[in-house]
Design an enzyme around this catalytic site. Structure first.
Site, mmCIF file in Angstrom:
data_model
loop_
_atom_site.group_PDB
_atom_site.id
_atom_site.type_symbol
_atom_site.label_atom_id
_atom_site.label_comp_id
_atom_site.label_asym_id
_atom_site.label_seq_id
_atom_site.Cartn_x
_atom_site.Cartn_y
_atom_site.Cartn_z
ATOM 1 N N HIS A 1 -44.598 0.564 0.944
ATOM 2 C CA HIS A 1 -43.900 1.572 -0.659
ATOM 3 C C HIS A 1 -42.605 0.585 -0.660
ATOM 4 O O HIS A 1 -41.779 1.450 -1.184
ATOM 5 C CB HIS A 1 -43.906 3.568 0.284
ATOM 6 C CG HIS A 1 -44.337 4.104 -0.089
ATOM 7 N ND1 HIS A 1 -45.356 3.844 1.359
ATOM 8 C CD2 HIS A 1 -44.562 5.125 -0.402
ATOM 9 C CE1 HIS A 1 -46.202 4.949 0.707
ATOM 10 N NE2 HIS A 1 -45.846 5.220 0.023
ATOM 11 N N GLY B 1 -49.099 -0.027 -3.602
ATOM 12 C CA GLY B 1 -49.717 1.225 -3.541
ATOM 13 C C GLY B 1 -49.288 2.796 -3.542
ATOM 14 O O GLY B 1 -49.926 3.555 -4.097
ATOM 15 N N HIS C 1 -54.732 10.152 -5.044
ATOM 16 C CA HIS C 1 -53.602 11.090 -4.601
ATOM 17 C C HIS C 1 -52.858 11.958 -5.557
ATOM 18 O O HIS C 1 -52.637 9.956 -7.074
ATOM 19 C CB HIS C 1 -52.311 10.230 -4.182
ATOM 20 C CG HIS C 1 -51.140 10.277 -3.213
ATOM 21 N ND1 HIS C 1 -50.192 10.239 -4.010
ATOM 22 C CD2 HIS C 1 -51.365 10.982 -1.939
ATOM 23 C CE1 HIS C 1 -49.223 11.008 -3.045
ATOM 24 N NE2 HIS C 1 -49.429 11.321 -2.212
ATOM 25 N N GLU D 1 -53.943 14.233 0.052
ATOM 26 C CA GLU D 1 -52.749 14.308 -0.488
ATOM 27 C C GLU D 1 -53.579 14.672 -2.164
ATOM 28 O O GLU D 1 -52.385 14.649 -2.883
ATOM 29 C CB GLU D 1 -51.480 14.054 -0.751
ATOM 30 C CG GLU D 1 -51.181 14.020 0.664
ATOM 31 C CD GLU D 1 -49.297 13.489 1.157
ATOM 32 O OE1 GLU D 1 -49.179 12.618 0.345
ATOM 33 O OE2 GLU D 1 -49.253 13.800 2.503
ATOM 34 N N GLU E 1 -48.733 19.729 -3.996
ATOM 35 C CA GLU E 1 -47.209 18.715 -3.769
ATOM 36 C C GLU E 1 -46.761 18.987 -4.051
ATOM 37 O O GLU E 1 -46.767 19.250 -5.702
ATOM 38 C CB GLU E 1 -48.007 17.585 -3.159
ATOM 39 C CG GLU E 1 -46.017 16.601 -2.616
ATOM 40 C CD GLU E 1 -46.329 15.332 -2.372
ATOM 41 O OE1 GLU E 1 -47.904 14.938 -1.408
ATOM 42 O OE2 GLU E 1 -45.459 14.531 -1.942
ATOM 43 N N CYS F 1 -44.699 17.409 -5.447
ATOM 44 C CA CYS F 1 -43.631 16.161 -5.949
ATOM 45 C C CYS F 1 -44.866 16.231 -6.768
ATOM 46 O O CYS F 1 -44.764 15.821 -7.933
ATOM 47 C CB CYS F 1 -43.908 15.268 -4.857
ATOM 48 S SG CYS F 1 -42.489 14.559 -4.368
ATOM 49 N N CYS G 1 -39.877 13.316 0.632
ATOM 50 C CA CYS G 1 -39.934 13.279 -0.951
ATOM 51 C C CYS G 1 -39.359 14.014 -1.710
ATOM 52 O O CYS G 1 -39.192 14.035 -3.316
ATOM 53 C CB CYS G 1 -41.349 12.373 -1.681
ATOM 54 S SG CYS G 1 -42.940 13.658 -1.160
ATOM 55 N N CYS G 2 -40.661 15.693 -1.903
ATOM 56 C CA CYS G 2 -40.250 16.369 -2.480
ATOM 57 C C CYS G 2 -38.496 17.139 -2.445
ATOM 58 O O CYS G 2 -38.241 17.547 -3.674
ATOM 59 C CB CYS G 2 -41.013 17.977 -2.145
ATOM 60 S SG CYS G 2 -43.071 17.661 -1.566
#
Lengths: 639, 639
Positions: A133, A184, A268, A320, A336, A338, A404-405
């Site tokens: 990441h 990625g 994803h 996910e 999710e 996000c 993240c969310c």
């Protein structure tokens, strides 16, 4: 079919929009006064995000810095910046400046800015692009830098991220040591478009384009990377041996084929949404019809086959991400927060690029349901996944290891002004029904519109021209949602006969003068909605909608499991407005077969058929669920 | 409540049982003549299991040996050994001997036998017990060694695994360097019980007991291991930061609390089944009531709250394991073949230990449904997960990177004889209805029983005493399944009035003479079965069963999606025997709401209610599904 550059709208800047809406204003205030403070508290915990930026961690210390942490800080700064753009909040301003100084302090002499690869794995920069990441974090830092500059005019963070972007441009330049590589987790691509737009530096745009274009090129970048490194990725990733596993390995981050050739949403979901958003941006910037056709195909695949009724995306929790077409499990899906946010971002880009309102229909579906459900009513607890049913074991969490969310939700709602209106050539666009004002600038002068509405409680809205000097010629395009069956439109009290609905908008072109009023009634009937018969999870079931709101049943309102409730097709459903809160719930006569002695004697399987009894059914907005303690829930109701 | 050692039965040795059953004999022949050959072919592929045992792999080479590979070879040897116990097959015998020589050649001087930690990670033995499956592989090697010795009398492999077990006993002895450690995937515990039983060496039993007793002790072994090592586990495992994640981390391999205190089935289902099996063995060997109470509690939790109607276990694919109580999703569950096999193994141990037939009811449910579905009709393709519904995207695979299920299925069916009968003190037990013979040895002499039946096609069975010398006193206990509503029993044609059903068995005590015949008719009605009302996935749905067989609907038999089919409660369901194959299918009048123009115009959500039309519904045995091409499927049928 519209070519890539035929229609082009842009969001209004945040400073041109005010929001004093009964639905949104309290939620946005909550974000600023509680959510961002709460998140700041999380980031400031000892050994966590803020501490890590001091670069003092050493091997063997507890709290190894996490690979995602810059992105948490960056999204928090971005959200706070959007608040600062429209609200005076010196305390928040100071906290943001402090966080920015921490980031600046963590930046290396060559511009590099990533804690994990500075203190945990020094010397391994850009060697685990698939899992680690690194560019994803860079992308969020860039978005934060752009947002903070646009909101405050301060260049401190923008300068930091430009230096980092310059380094990345060198490393991933056509002749750079990592040419052909990409992240990625897509994110930096759309961030680089933003950086280009605010700086005018075309090489940022070109770098974003390269990251998109290299994706799916053979030999596959991540496979070469794993072979080169000879050790598993951060998440223990090894190169799969079986063809099916290898296909999934590639599809997971949408690097299975060139972006412009893609036709099916796979892998994803958040990665997909961020990539499709960047592709849409690039289609517009480069006037690239192949990219435009690709995002149109992907949009159709997502919305015709893989979209939850809440606007949620991602039916397979293992990745996910997306499952097969029409595979939309309720309790065991994913959806999710996000991903719904990413869909909102993508939908706005699609709508701006093509001028079509049906993209905003989907945007609105996601915003009022799958996005809003991501936070608790008090703004301090969050869902990562937003399932369409729960057996009573799911509740929002205060924070996540992969957080993240929460800040993503904060930044979207803080940025809401950018989603309400858009401006095209000679055109003022109302996309969402949110009370407040918007200032448009046309060749003929400035115009301020005021929007009044109690949406989504009611379906009426009034748009008043409050400032138009001596009158300005422009087209006022008000979106009419696809669910509105018999919308009515008046201008200064005069009905507009056949309101000229085109591309999902009622477009009224005239010389607009101060005091002109457009009144629209979208209606606000309760709708029964059925899913496509190919969807197994919803077979024999119905959903209830009213305006943009999707409803659900919660156990706390019933004395039986909600999955035992049955709503006959011919039974009327009534809207019940709560005088105190303004929230509309629904009520109907129903039956339940959750009799205590059904099945057998408590054993799991038996031969005693379940019997039914009458019960009053109550449905509440999906976004509001799980705010009254642990409870089971379902969106889809047995018929 | 029965104390641990009050009742004790043992399986008959394989050599005492013959099987010539119309249902099972062809399947077992297929295992020997095709499945094992096919699996041998997989193991012999270049760079795969057999090759790896030469220890010639070097860093940088392709085909890095996999951490599971010894277990694949071992289970194949074990399955083949069971075949060799009852069938003369020189070719198979030679292939097994060759594999054993490869294993022997890979054994190190000190007895250690694991390719991965010999050539890939030398020097790291027993440092990644959580992820690397090292003792798990050792356990399967031990089981293979015991099986091969018992089947053939050859000691070559048994000697090899004893040397390895001796090394492990030293390392994991109370004073050993890894005292307190245990494997992240339980398996060696039950293997050590077998090794003790065949060798009489009590220290193997004690080692198995230690592995069970240490589990859940604090400080938690796997957390200490991760801290000690400072690098992630084989699968990228890191120590979770959040309490909820840490709880799941512990529960995943059932090390969250001491085994004897456990009351809820959590975590990975196969790990759980293997552990509960070992706990049951140890409860019997040590007469340990605490362990017995624990496995009774766990049994109740599994079968009352977490068991699929097919005998499948594991509703959460993310952990290949248990979800919350009553959470039994159909298409999105898991139900690994190995978990159903593990349940069969555990159920036999529970039944043998307690003398209760209801454990065998569950055993039979798993065997005829969730286990058998694991292999294709031709015996060369396998399911890893066995979902209760499919949207037409699922098919059996030829092999897996993690190939645990295929050889596991082969070894269970090869060992079937051990499940059909059991022998207690003065007691001959018939647990399963399988045509063939069984030889029991009592104080009063040897007795041979012959069982004749067309089960599960029909519900009648005849048990004839074919050899009893001058007559032998013993109790013949024939299991009567819980689903049998009005079983009838005759002895030599005389009806047995009130057949004295106790603990799930009809027990007939007398002096049995050659020629005595017991005839039993269990009935074979079609049954409608409903799940407990707490199960959301099955609300409003019914399953069809007949005898031990659970039925399902397959798309290939219908012109509409099977999830669109609705079976009214009062409509009769008919059995349709296929004259040629002997397979019984079911047929009924039903309706479908999968009209082509339902929903709207192909869009995912719309306001057009679905309409119904009549259709003939066909149900086939669940185990037989997915043998006629890709097709959707469901066990649970809408009512």
């Amino acid at each position: 079919m519209t070519s890539a550059a035929a229609v082009r709208r842009e969001p209004l800047p945040l400073t041109a929009v005010t929001i004093d809406d009964e639905f949104w204003a309290p939620r946005r205030e909550l974000i600023r006064t509680r959510t961002l403070r709460h998140q700041e508290g999380q980031l400031r915990r000892p050994g966590q995000q803020f501490d890590a930026l001091s670069l003092s961690w050493r091997p063997g210390d507890p709290d190894e810095p996490h690979i995602f942490w810059e992105s948490d800080v960056a999204k928090w700064i971005e959200a706070a910046s959007y608040c600062l753009a429209t609200t005076d909040d010196p305390e928040l301003d100071r906290a943001v400046d402090e966080a920015i100084e921490l980031l600046a302090g963590a930046q290396q002499d060559d511009g590099y800015l990533n804690v994990y690869f500075t203190v945990v794995k020094p010397g391994e920069r850009f060697t685990d692009l698939r899992d680690a990441h690194e560019l994803y974090c860079a992308g969020h830092l860039i978005e934060a830098g752009v947002a903070h500059f646009e909101a405050t005019g301060k260049t401190r963070l923008l300068d930091v991220v430009r230096r980092y972007a310059d380094l990345i441009d060198t490393v991933f330049g056509a002749d750079g040591p990592r040419a052909g590589g990409y992240c990625g987790h897509q994110e930096i691509e759309l961030a680089l478009v933003k950086l280009y737009r605010v700086t005018g530096e075309r090489r940022y745009l070109d770098l974003g384009r390269r990251f998109i274009d290299w994706r799916g090129e053979q030999p596959y970048s991540f496979e070469a990377e794993l072979r080169r490194r000879g050790t598993p990725g951060y998440f223990g990733t090894r190169l799969p041996r079986k063809p099916d596993d290898l296909r999934r390995f590639r599809e997971y981050n949408q690097s299975h084929q060139p972006a412009a050739d893609q036709a099916e949403a796979v892998g994803h979901s958040v990665r997909a949404m961020y990539m499709y958003s960047a592709m849409t941006d690039l289609a517009g910037e480069y006037g690239d019809d192949r990219l435009l056709q690709a995002v149109r195909r992907l949009w159709a695949d997502v919305t015709d086959k893989k979209l939850y009724i809440t606007g949620g995306l991602g039916s397979d929790p293992r990745i996910e991400g997306f499952g097969p077409a029409y595979d939309l499990p309720d309790a065991h899906g994913y959806a999710e927060t996000c991903a719904a946010i990413g869909l909102v971002q993508w939908a706005r880009r699609m709508s701006d690029l093509t001028g079509h309102g049906h993209y905003v229909d989907v945007l609105e579906r996601a915003l009022y349901n799958g996005v809003l459900s991501g936070a608790s009513a008090d703004g301090t607890r969050y869902f990562y996944g937003n399932p369409l049913a729960s057996h009573g074991t799911v509740t929002r969490q205060e924070w996540f290891d992969c957080a993240c969310c929460p800040p993503n939700l904060a930044r979207l709602l803080s940025e809401l002004g950018r989603y309400v209106y858009a401006q095209g050539p000679g055109e003022a666009v109302v996309n969402l029904y949110v009370a407040g004002t918007a200032r448009f600038t046309f060749a003929g002068g400035e115009v301020t519109l005021r929007q009044d509405t109690a949406y989504p409680r009611e379906g009426r809205l009034a748009i008043t021209v409050t400032h138009a000097g001596d009158g300005v010629d422009f087209a006022l395009a008000v979106r009419i949602p696809g669910w509105s069956r018999r919308p009515t439109v008046t201008v200064n009290g005069e009905p507009v006969d056949r309101p000229g609905l085109r591309d999902g908008y009622c477009t009224l072109s005239r010389r607009w003068r101060t005091g002109d009023v457009v009144e629209i009634d979208l209606g606000m009937e309760i709708r029964r909605t059925w899913a496509h018969p190919a969807v197994a999870a919803t077979a024999g079931k119905v959903a209830l909608e009213r305006g943009p709101i999707v409803f659900c049943l919660e156990g706390v309102d019933h004395d039986c499991a909600v999955h035992s409730l049955v709503l006959a097709r011919d039974v009327p459903v009534h809207a019940v407005p709560d005088e105190r809160t303004g929230v509309v719930t629904l009520s109907a006569d129903a039956t339940t077969d959750a009799t205590v002695d059904a099945g057998t004697d408590g054993s799991l399987y038996g031969d005693r058929p379940p019997a039914r009894r009458g019960v009053t059914m109550t449905a509440v907005p999906y976004f509001s669920w799980a705010n009254r303690g642990l409870s089971d829930m379902t969106v889809w109701i047995r018929e």
